[in-house]
Design a protein around this motif. Structure first.
Motif, PDB file in Angstrom:
ATOM      1  N   UNK A 260       0.805  -1.249   0.110  1.00  0.00           N
ATOM      2  CA  UNK A 260       0.127  -0.062   0.031  1.00  0.00           C
ATOM      3  C   UNK A 260       0.887   1.170  -0.074  1.00  0.00           C
ATOM      4  N   UNK A 261       0.309   2.383  -0.695  1.00  0.00           N
ATOM      5  CA  UNK A 261       1.041   3.574  -0.641  1.00  0.00           C
ATOM      6  C   UNK A 261       1.396   4.219   0.930  1.00  0.00           C
ATOM      7  N   UNK A 262       0.790   3.933   1.685  1.00  0.00           N
ATOM      8  CA  UNK A 262       1.009   4.275   3.187  1.00  0.00           C
ATOM      9  C   UNK A 262       2.349   3.482   3.730  1.00  0.00           C
ATOM     10  N   UNK A 263       2.389   2.082   3.437  1.00  0.00           N
ATOM     11  CA  UNK A 263       3.403   1.480   3.824  1.00  0.00           C
ATOM     12  C   UNK A 263       4.581   1.834   3.271  1.00  0.00           C
ATOM     13  N   UNK A 264       4.656   2.164   1.803  1.00  0.00           N
ATOM     14  CA  UNK A 264       5.649   2.701   0.766  1.00  0.00           C
ATOM     15  C   UNK A 264       6.179   3.851   1.518  1.00  0.00           C
ATOM     16  N   UNK A 265       5.233   4.868   1.969  1.00  0.00           N
ATOM     17  CA  UNK A 265       5.678   6.030   2.643  1.00  0.00           C
ATOM     18  C   UNK A 265       6.707   5.831   3.993  1.00  0.00           C
ATOM     19  N   UNK A 266       6.047   4.916   4.546  1.00  0.00           N
ATOM     20  CA  UNK A 266       6.678   4.794   5.777  1.00  0.00           C
ATOM     21  C   UNK A 266       7.940   4.080   5.597  1.00  0.00           C
ATOM     22  N   UNK A 267       8.178   2.954   4.597  1.00  0.00           N
ATOM     23  CA  UNK A 267       9.354   2.556   4.643  1.00  0.00           C
ATOM     24  C   UNK A 267      10.574   3.488   3.888  1.00  0.00           C
ATOM     25  N   UNK A 268       9.906   4.529   2.978  1.00  0.00           N
ATOM     26  CA  UNK A 268      10.774   5.577   2.481  1.00  0.00           C
ATOM     27  C   UNK A 268      11.253   6.403   3.663  1.00  0.00           C
ATOM     28  N   UNK A 269      10.340   6.840   4.392  1.00  0.00           N
ATOM     29  CA  UNK A 269      10.594   7.726   5.530  1.00  0.00           C
ATOM     30  C   UNK A 269      11.699   7.024   6.419  1.00  0.00           C
ATOM     31  N   UNK A 270      11.659   5.569   6.563  1.00  0.00           N
ATOM     32  CA  UNK A 270      12.425   4.828   7.655  1.00  0.00           C
ATOM     33  C   UNK A 270      13.627   4.788   7.003  1.00  0.00           C
ATOM     34  N   UNK A 271      13.791   4.637   5.796  1.00  0.00           N
ATOM     35  CA  UNK A 271      15.267   4.232   5.197  1.00  0.00           C
ATOM     36  C   UNK A 271      16.016   5.546   5.154  1.00  0.00           C
ATOM     37  N   UNK A 272      15.328   6.740   4.973  1.00  0.00           N
ATOM     38  CA  UNK A 272      16.062   7.884   4.855  1.00  0.00           C
ATOM     39  C   UNK A 272      16.106   8.873   6.349  1.00  0.00           C
ATOM     40  N   UNK A 273      15.699   8.035   7.500  1.00  0.00           N
ATOM     41  CA  UNK A 273      15.421   8.622   8.749  1.00  0.00           C
ATOM     42  C   UNK A 273      14.673  10.153   8.615  1.00  0.00           C
ATOM     43  N   UNK A 274      13.474  10.084   8.105  1.00  0.00           N
ATOM     44  CA  UNK A 274      12.454  11.153   8.115  1.00  0.00           C
ATOM     45  C   UNK A 274      11.426  10.887   8.532  1.00  0.00           C
ATOM     46  N   UNK A 275      10.592  11.901   9.051  1.00  0.00           N
ATOM     47  CA  UNK A 275       9.161  11.712   9.247  1.00  0.00           C
ATOM     48  C   UNK A 275       8.440  11.232   8.162  1.00  0.00           C
ATOM     49  N   UNK A 276       7.359  10.710   8.150  1.00  0.00           N
ATOM     50  CA  UNK A 276       6.514  10.378   7.182  1.00  0.00           C
ATOM     51  C   UNK A 276       6.029  11.599   6.331  1.00  0.00           C
ATOM     52  N   UNK A 277       5.964  12.697   6.934  1.00  0.00           N
ATOM     53  CA  UNK A 277       5.351  13.836   6.540  1.00  0.00           C
ATOM     54  C   UNK A 277       6.568  14.479   5.654  1.00  0.00           C
TER      55      UNK A 277
ATOM     56  N   UNK B  68       8.887  12.803   3.979  1.00  0.00           N
ATOM     57  CA  UNK B  68       9.336  11.933   2.827  1.00  0.00           C
ATOM     58  C   UNK B  68       8.572  12.473   1.431  1.00  0.00           C
ATOM     59  N   UNK B  69       9.504  12.800   0.730  1.00  0.00           N
ATOM     60  CA  UNK B  69       8.988  13.236  -0.525  1.00  0.00           C
ATOM     61  C   UNK B  69       8.437  11.836  -1.657  1.00  0.00           C
ATOM     62  N   UNK B  70       8.005  12.247  -2.717  1.00  0.00           N
ATOM     63  CA  UNK B  70       7.598  11.130  -3.627  1.00  0.00           C
ATOM     64  C   UNK B  70       9.061  10.573  -4.281  1.00  0.00           C
ATOM     65  N   UNK B  71      10.067  11.379  -4.269  1.00  0.00           N
ATOM     66  CA  UNK B  71      11.249  10.705  -4.789  1.00  0.00           C
ATOM     67  C   UNK B  71      11.893  10.115  -3.730  1.00  0.00           C
ATOM     68  N   UNK B  72      11.916  10.275  -2.459  1.00  0.00           N
ATOM     69  CA  UNK B  72      12.305   9.369  -1.288  1.00  0.00           C
ATOM     70  C   UNK B  72      11.704   8.108  -1.556  1.00  0.00           C
ATOM     71  N   UNK B  73      10.369   8.171  -1.600  1.00  0.00           N
ATOM     72  CA  UNK B  73       9.537   6.958  -1.523  1.00  0.00           C
ATOM     73  C   UNK B  73       9.950   5.975  -2.898  1.00  0.00           C
ATOM     74  N   UNK B  74      10.109   6.865  -3.827  1.00  0.00           N
ATOM     75  CA  UNK B  74      10.573   5.706  -5.176  1.00  0.00           C
ATOM     76  C   UNK B  74      11.804   5.348  -5.026  1.00  0.00           C
ATOM     77  N   UNK B  75      12.753   6.017  -4.472  1.00  0.00           N
ATOM     78  CA  UNK B  75      14.146   5.712  -4.137  1.00  0.00           C
ATOM     79  C   UNK B  75      14.294   4.476  -3.432  1.00  0.00           C
TER      80      UNK B  75
END
Length: 150
Positions: free
Chosen positions: A59-76, A78-85
């Motif tokens: 789910x896109x919510x999971x992708x946002x969580x995983x992107x934020x976690x990978x880059x040490x960011x809050x979910x808010x 995390x950019x679309x590029x962070x999530x895609x990366x």
């Protein structure tokens, strides 16, 4: 060719644990939970002795969580590029490890990330070699390996 669900479960858990510090558990049920609403998927192709496509969807919510976690960011933050990366890198690592279980010679493509409604990817004229669902907390992750026919 046979891919073991246990081998792929170990790969998914190792990638999520090492990259995100999050545990992942295989889900052994007849009807796994469906990814509701918007979804994000990553895919990589394997060409050579085996011609297949490996897809990791959530789910896109999971992708946002995983992107934020990978880059040490809050979910808010995390950019679309962070999530895609992040999803591209997770998919690349899962795909590369699955590739190592396949006959040689083989080459792994660059990852592609897509967003849409689940299932985000359809592979016409292909058969499923593996289709497994995993849970990271309350977030389902679906891994599908498609055998592309010549």
């Amino acid at each position: 060719m046979h891919l073991s669900n246990d081998d792929v479960a170990a790969i998914v858990n190792e990638v999520w644990s090492s990259m995100l510090g999050l545990p992942v558990d295989p889900l052994d049920v007849e009807t796994p939970p469906h990814i509701e609403g918007p979804a994000t998927s990553g895919s990589v192709g394997v060409n050579g002795a085996t011609d297949c496509l490996i897809c990791v969807e959530m789910g896109s919510d999971a992708a946002r969580l995983f992107g934020a976690t990978m880059f040490g960011l809050s979910e808010d933050e995390a950019s679309d590029d962070d999530i895609s990366d992040a999803i591209g890198e997770l998919t690349n690592m899962v795909g590369g490890n699955i590739k190592s279980l396949l006959p040689e010679p083989s080459a792994l493509s660059l990852p592609v990330v897509a967003q849409g409604t689940s299932p985000t990817l359809k592979v016409p004229s292909a058969t499923k070699l593996l289709h497994s669902t995993y849970m990271c907390g309350d977030k389902p992750i679906v891994v599908t390996v498609w055998n592309r026919l010549p």
